[in-house]
Design a protein around this motif. Sequence first.
Motif, PDB file in Angstrom:
ATOM      1  N   SER A   1     -12.575  -8.464   8.646  1.00  0.00           N
ATOM      2  CA  SER A   1     -12.512  -8.525   7.179  1.00  0.00           C
ATOM      3  C   SER A   1     -11.279  -7.841   6.612  1.00  0.00           C
ATOM      4  N   LEU A   2     -10.296  -7.542   7.446  1.00  0.00           N
ATOM      5  CA  LEU A   2      -9.099  -6.876   6.956  1.00  0.00           C
ATOM      6  C   LEU A   2      -8.342  -7.755   5.968  1.00  0.00           C
ATOM      7  N   ARG A   3      -8.193  -9.035   6.266  1.00  0.00           N
ATOM      8  CA  ARG A   3      -7.452  -9.935   5.370  1.00  0.00           C
ATOM      9  C   ARG A   3      -8.123  -9.987   3.996  1.00  0.00           C
ATOM     10  N   HIS A   4      -9.457 -10.063   4.007  1.00  0.00           N
ATOM     11  CA  HIS A   4     -10.188 -10.093   2.737  1.00  0.00           C
ATOM     12  C   HIS A   4      -9.964  -8.803   1.960  1.00  0.00           C
ATOM     13  N   ARG A   5     -10.025  -7.668   2.671  1.00  0.00           N
ATOM     14  CA  ARG A   5      -9.841  -6.372   2.007  1.00  0.00           C
ATOM     15  C   ARG A   5      -8.445  -6.259   1.402  1.00  0.00           C
ATOM     16  N   LEU A   6      -7.424  -6.699   2.115  1.00  0.00           N
ATOM     17  CA  LEU A   6      -6.067  -6.599   1.599  1.00  0.00           C
ATOM     18  C   LEU A   6      -5.858  -7.506   0.391  1.00  0.00           C
ATOM     19  N   GLY A   7      -6.672  -8.550   0.290  1.00  0.00           N
ATOM     20  CA  GLY A   7      -6.537  -9.461  -0.835  1.00  0.00           C
ATOM     21  C   GLY A   7      -7.380  -9.093  -2.035  1.00  0.00           C
ATOM     22  N   GLU A   8      -8.201  -8.059  -1.929  1.00  0.00           N
ATOM     23  CA  GLU A   8      -9.046  -7.657  -3.046  1.00  0.00           C
ATOM     24  C   GLU A   8      -8.223  -7.018  -4.158  1.00  0.00           C
ATOM     25  N   HIS A   9      -8.620  -7.289  -5.374  1.00  0.00           N
ATOM     26  CA  HIS A   9      -8.006  -6.617  -6.520  1.00  0.00           C
ATOM     27  C   HIS A   9      -8.906  -5.466  -6.943  1.00  0.00           C
ATOM     28  N   ARG A  10      -8.373  -4.265  -6.886  1.00  0.00           N
ATOM     29  CA  ARG A  10      -9.138  -3.086  -7.270  1.00  0.00           C
ATOM     30  C   ARG A  10      -8.398  -2.319  -8.352  1.00  0.00           C
ATOM     31  N   SER A  11      -9.163  -1.809  -9.297  1.00  0.00           N
ATOM     32  CA  SER A  11      -8.570  -0.943 -10.306  1.00  0.00           C
ATOM     33  C   SER A  11      -8.335   0.433  -9.689  1.00  0.00           C
ATOM     34  N   PRO A  12      -7.144   1.000  -9.839  1.00  0.00           N
ATOM     35  CA  PRO A  12      -6.882   2.303  -9.234  1.00  0.00           C
ATOM     36  C   PRO A  12      -7.716   3.410  -9.861  1.00  0.00           C
ATOM     37  N   VAL A  13      -8.033   4.408  -9.066  1.00  0.00           N
ATOM     38  CA  VAL A  13      -8.735   5.577  -9.588  1.00  0.00           C
ATOM     39  C   VAL A  13      -7.794   6.292 -10.547  1.00  0.00           C
ATOM     40  N   ARG A  14      -8.258   6.555 -11.738  1.00  0.00           N
ATOM     41  CA  ARG A  14      -7.397   7.128 -12.770  1.00  0.00           C
ATOM     42  C   ARG A  14      -7.382   8.649 -12.664  1.00  0.00           C
ATOM     43  N   HIS A  15      -6.644   9.113 -11.666  1.00  0.00           N
ATOM     44  CA  HIS A  15      -6.502  10.560 -11.467  1.00  0.00           C
ATOM     45  C   HIS A  15      -5.214  10.796 -10.689  1.00  0.00           C
ATOM     46  N   PRO A  16      -4.461  11.839 -11.025  1.00  0.00           N
ATOM     47  CA  PRO A  16      -3.178  12.077 -10.337  1.00  0.00           C
ATOM     48  C   PRO A  16      -3.284  12.233  -8.830  1.00  0.00           C
ATOM     49  N   LEU A  17      -4.425  12.688  -8.323  1.00  0.00           N
ATOM     50  CA  LEU A  17      -4.539  12.891  -6.879  1.00  0.00           C
ATOM     51  C   LEU A  17      -4.449  11.579  -6.098  1.00  0.00           C
ATOM     52  N   ARG A  18      -4.594  10.461  -6.787  1.00  0.00           N
ATOM     53  CA  ARG A  18      -4.469   9.187  -6.061  1.00  0.00           C
ATOM     54  C   ARG A  18      -3.056   9.002  -5.525  1.00  0.00           C
ATOM     55  N   PHE A  19      -2.090   9.669  -6.152  1.00  0.00           N
ATOM     56  CA  PHE A  19      -0.715   9.556  -5.669  1.00  0.00           C
ATOM     57  C   PHE A  19      -0.503  10.354  -4.383  1.00  0.00           C
TER      58      PHE A  19
END
Length: 278
Positions: A230-248
């Motif tokens: 399921s890697l190809r499916h996961r890479l193609g998913e659209h996800r909203s980023p977590v809105r917090h500076p630590l995501r960087f």
Amino acid sequence: MGTVCVEIAVGDDPRLLDAVGSLADQTRRPNRVLLAASPSTPQALLDAACRRAPTLSIAVRRYPGGIVGARAASLAEISEELTAFLDSDEVAPPEWLGHLIAPLEQGRAEFAGGPTRPRRPAETPIERYLEELERSIYEGLVPTQVVYLPLQNTAWRTPELKRLGFDPRIPYAEDHDLESRALSAGLRGVYVPEAWVFHDKSLETSYGRWLGKRYRYLVAMAMSLIKNGSLRHRLGEHRSPVRHPLRFLEAPLKPLALVHGALRWRSVRRHPRPPPSR
């Protein structure tokens, strides 16, 4: 109505006392509580947990290999028709278990899971990040993709859980691997928003330890995605980023973890997986 075992896999975590105490207040009481303890769990803590809920039938067992190993080894000792998982850092409201197992008892699913809520207002950047991360999982992913249900608040038909078992080659993402294989086998999974639990994230205060945990999880998730195709499916998913500076801080780890996970899976896939527990 089937018999139910609630399992709590635990290391050295004093929050276990509140988790066990919350099970004594369930309107749908478990038939048994199994404390699957790692070798590091103090005996005094386990004794105190049993005293915390004297009206419950509590079994205490020790298993090698940490929490992941304890979950895998403990399956052989579960005889109840349904198995629910609660973590030692969670507290369940009185209606939790009834909501969680309702789809299984009604014949609508073979496994089900619910969300988490913060037990207290976040006081540190790490707590706030983890709070936002869990919110993104339970609001943005799980309602339409139950393969992303964290194991810590799920219930399973025990025969199906034993048949699938846990793959010890993929620690830290054993829930994604288990649910991927369950769905591939035709089992039905449902998300139950009403079956929420409080989650206490207050003990995570070290940035280095937090990043280490996140990296280990990302490596394991890459292994599970590759193993289950399921890697190809996961890479193609659209996800909203977590809105917090630590995501960087976490973002640069992801491509490195993907390569690491691919190399690690290539190495361990030749190792035979232990047979499922019976």
